[in-house]
Design an enzyme around this catalytic site. Structure first.
Site, mmCIF file in Angstrom:
data_model
loop_
_atom_site.group_PDB
_atom_site.id
_atom_site.type_symbol
_atom_site.label_atom_id
_atom_site.label_comp_id
_atom_site.label_asym_id
_atom_site.label_seq_id
_atom_site.Cartn_x
_atom_site.Cartn_y
_atom_site.Cartn_z
ATOM 1 N N TYR A 1 98.627 -18.859 56.495
ATOM 2 C CA TYR A 1 99.201 -18.671 55.574
ATOM 3 C C TYR A 1 100.801 -18.188 54.979
ATOM 4 C CZ TYR A 1 100.785 -16.350 50.966
ATOM 5 O OH TYR A 1 101.253 -15.995 49.866
ATOM 6 N N ASN B 1 103.949 -10.933 56.351
ATOM 7 C CA ASN B 1 103.303 -11.671 56.563
ATOM 8 C C ASN B 1 102.614 -13.194 56.527
ATOM 9 O OD1 ASN B 1 100.195 -11.376 55.759
ATOM 10 N ND2 ASN B 1 100.610 -12.436 54.186
#
Length: 569
Positions: free
Chosen positions: A78, A347
């Site tokens: 991601y 993240n």
């Protein structure tokens, strides 16, 4: 100095220009930053040094190597080989991987409102560097070192108060910091040691080149809770100062009201041993010790005074039980914010030891949102409690015989005393109470294509807490003015002169004299603080005291012993 200048000084106390304090160094990357260290860097220019721990440096490099390998081998990660958020189904090629990171800054450059204080931005930068040194973010050491350089040179990017919902971290605020660090464009501006300039010029003055972001670096910089947490750290520090001052105000009020010291007898609180209640009672017991302005009833006897109540009203008698939960709550808030300060909040995260990356949600600022909601609620409670004490002080039927509205010269019939000052305080207290309402539960569920369908509102909650703290400083100034006038008048009623220093407890004399010095009140036995209404400007006194509190001046120093004790709870 006029009132406008004083108010500007209060504002500048939070927009502190860089002042290099070389007395100490804060080391970043050892995962043990404290709120005090954040404040020292943010407000006082304490120098920053990245840890030289070889394992930490190797971990940072290893995380970069992992990302570079993932891009070369087209691994699905991601924000590295995919688009962002609700567009994470878009595949990003190796050739587009770096451009994706730069474009992230551009589409997030959408802040609004006023600029954050320099101190809050500096706190955010420190925490971002601390997070990246964990070695789980895939960001070059060179970029982390640039944060260090900016902090030590007093270069602070301009960041705006609106733009983050605290879900995928502080994306919009951090885009301004990132754009400035790499010199992306002149539209990114900074404060360079008190002067505003564009980031490209600032880099040139620092002798630094522009930087091109590599894969993952933009996401690593912008996907985290550092801005809201930096603001929160500064607010927690300020709230503790104000809590210490609250204790001082209550000690003055109790002496002004000729209250009893029996309410703080250790036996009472050992029977209900909540830590915060015990601390509050112990502090107030010490603050009132050896005062001539309290009813001495520690022997368990009760002085019956005819028509007066045999015991104090709840705002005095239950003070430890009321403030105790706030002390315990602030202690818990401190611990949670310090954990957040020493966390990795972006993240995806990279486990270099096992050569794997994980998609997660450490960027959600829920701890910050909830703790800042709680802190504002506590501030509202403290203000309401003080408001009750002021109401007692100005009412002869409740004040044990003080003049109405604490009028100084009763012979001058037009004097109204502190009536206007009470009204001013009455205008502030409800707002602080209103600000105590929560934000963390008011999130939009449709945010960012329903991807960020829960969000913390931590950034806005932290900013609102900053506002609450600033307002509470003004309210504290008003409360201190009431306290000084009350003990002057009580001294006259009991001793026939106005020099309260001769009657106050030793542990409150310093606070009394500090307030007098800040407002320019002569220390005399001839007149109380306020004699005739037209002999001083109360608004100037509010501004002077507020500025002193904001700047950690004489008044704050007078309660240092309480503040230090509070930090150990």
């Amino acid at each position: 100095m006029n009132i406008t200048s004083l108010q500007q000084n209060i504002t500048r106390s939070w927009q502190i220009p860089f002042t290099n304090s070389s007395d100490s160094i804060v080391t970043v990357g050892d995962r043990n930053l404290t709120i005090d260290e954040v404040v020292n860097v943010a407000r006082h220019g304490t120098q920053v040094r990245l840890t030289d721990n070889a394992d930490v440096i190797r971990g940072v490099q290893a995380s970069c190597d992992y990302i570079n390998n993932a891009v070369e081998t087209a691994q699905p990660i991601y924000g590295v080989t995919s688009g962002f958020g609700g567009m994470a189904d878009v595949v990003i090629s190796r050739e587009q991987a770096a451009e994706l990171q730069t474009n992230l800054i551009w589409f997030l450059k959408s802040g609004a409102g006023n600029k954050l204080s320099l101190a809050d931005v500096r706190a955010a930068m420190l925490l971002r560097a601390n997070s990246h040194l964990y070695g789980a973010s895939g960001i070059r050491l060179e970029l982390i070192q640039r944060i260090e350089t900016f902090l030590n040179a007093g270069v602070t990017p301009h960041v705006y108060e609106f733009g983050s919902i605290g879900a995928s971290g502080d994306l919009v605020p951090l885009s301004y910091i990132t754009g400035a660090l790499i010199g992306l464009d002149p539209s990114f501006t900074v404060d360079f040691d008190g002067k505003e300039m564009d980031a490209v010029t600032a880099l040139s003055r620092l002798g630094l080149p522009k930087l091109q972001l590599q894969p993952k670096e933009g996401l690593a910089m912008m996907n985290g809770t550092s801005v809201m947490t930096g603001i929160a750290a500064n607010c927690v520090y300020d709230a503790k100062v104000l809590l210490a001052l609250t204790m001082g105000v209550h000690a003055l009020a109790i002496q002004g009201l000729y209250g009893t010291n029996q309410s703080f007898h250790p036996f009472i609180h050992q029977c209900k041993p909540h830590p915060g209640q015990l601390w509050t009672a112990d502090q107030m017991f010490s603050l009132l010790k050896d005062s001539s302005l309290v009813r001495e009833e520690l022997d368990g006897k009760h002085e019956y005074r005819g028509k007066d109540l045999i015991q104090d009203r709840y705002s005095l008698r239950c003070l430890a039980q009321f403030i105790g939960p706030i002390v315990d709550g602030v202690s818990e808030i401190t611990k949670q914010i310090e954990v957040e300060m020493n966390s990795v909040t972006d993240n995806p995260l990279i486990d270099v030891e096992n050569q794997v990356s994980y998609h997660g949600g450490n960027f959600l600022g829920q701890y910050v949102g909830v703790t800042m909601d709680r802190l504002r609620y506590y501030i509202g409670l403290l203000a309401k409690h003080i408001d009750v004490q002021i109401a007692l002080l100005v009412s002869p039927e409740f004040s044990n015989g003080l003049p109405p509205s604490l009028v100084g010269n009763s012979d001058r019939k037009v004097n109204m005393g502190l009536k206007g000052l009470q009204i001013s305080g009455n205008s502030i207290m409800p707002l602080l109470s209103f600000y105590g309402n929560s934000l963390a539960d008011r999130f939009p569920t449709h945010a960012e294509q329903f991807n960020q369908n829960i969000n913390s509102q931590g950034y806005i909650s932290a900013n609102l807490t900053r506002r609450s703290v600033d307002i509470f400083q003004n309210y504290m100034a008003i409360a201190l003015m009431f306290g000084v006038q009350a003990v002057d008048l009580r001294t006259y009623k009991m001793k026939g002169h106005y020099d309260a220093r001769t009657c106050l407890s030793p542990n409150t004399v310093q606070l009394y004299t500090a307030v007098c010095e800040v407002v320019g009140k002569p220390l005399t036995s001839v007149r109380p603080y306020i004699w005739n209404d037209n002999e001083q400007c109360l608004d100037e006194h509010i501004a002077r005291i507020s500025a002193d509190i904001a700047g950690g001046g004489l008044i704050v120093q007078a309660v240092e012993h309480i503040f230090s004790s509070l930090k150990s709870t």
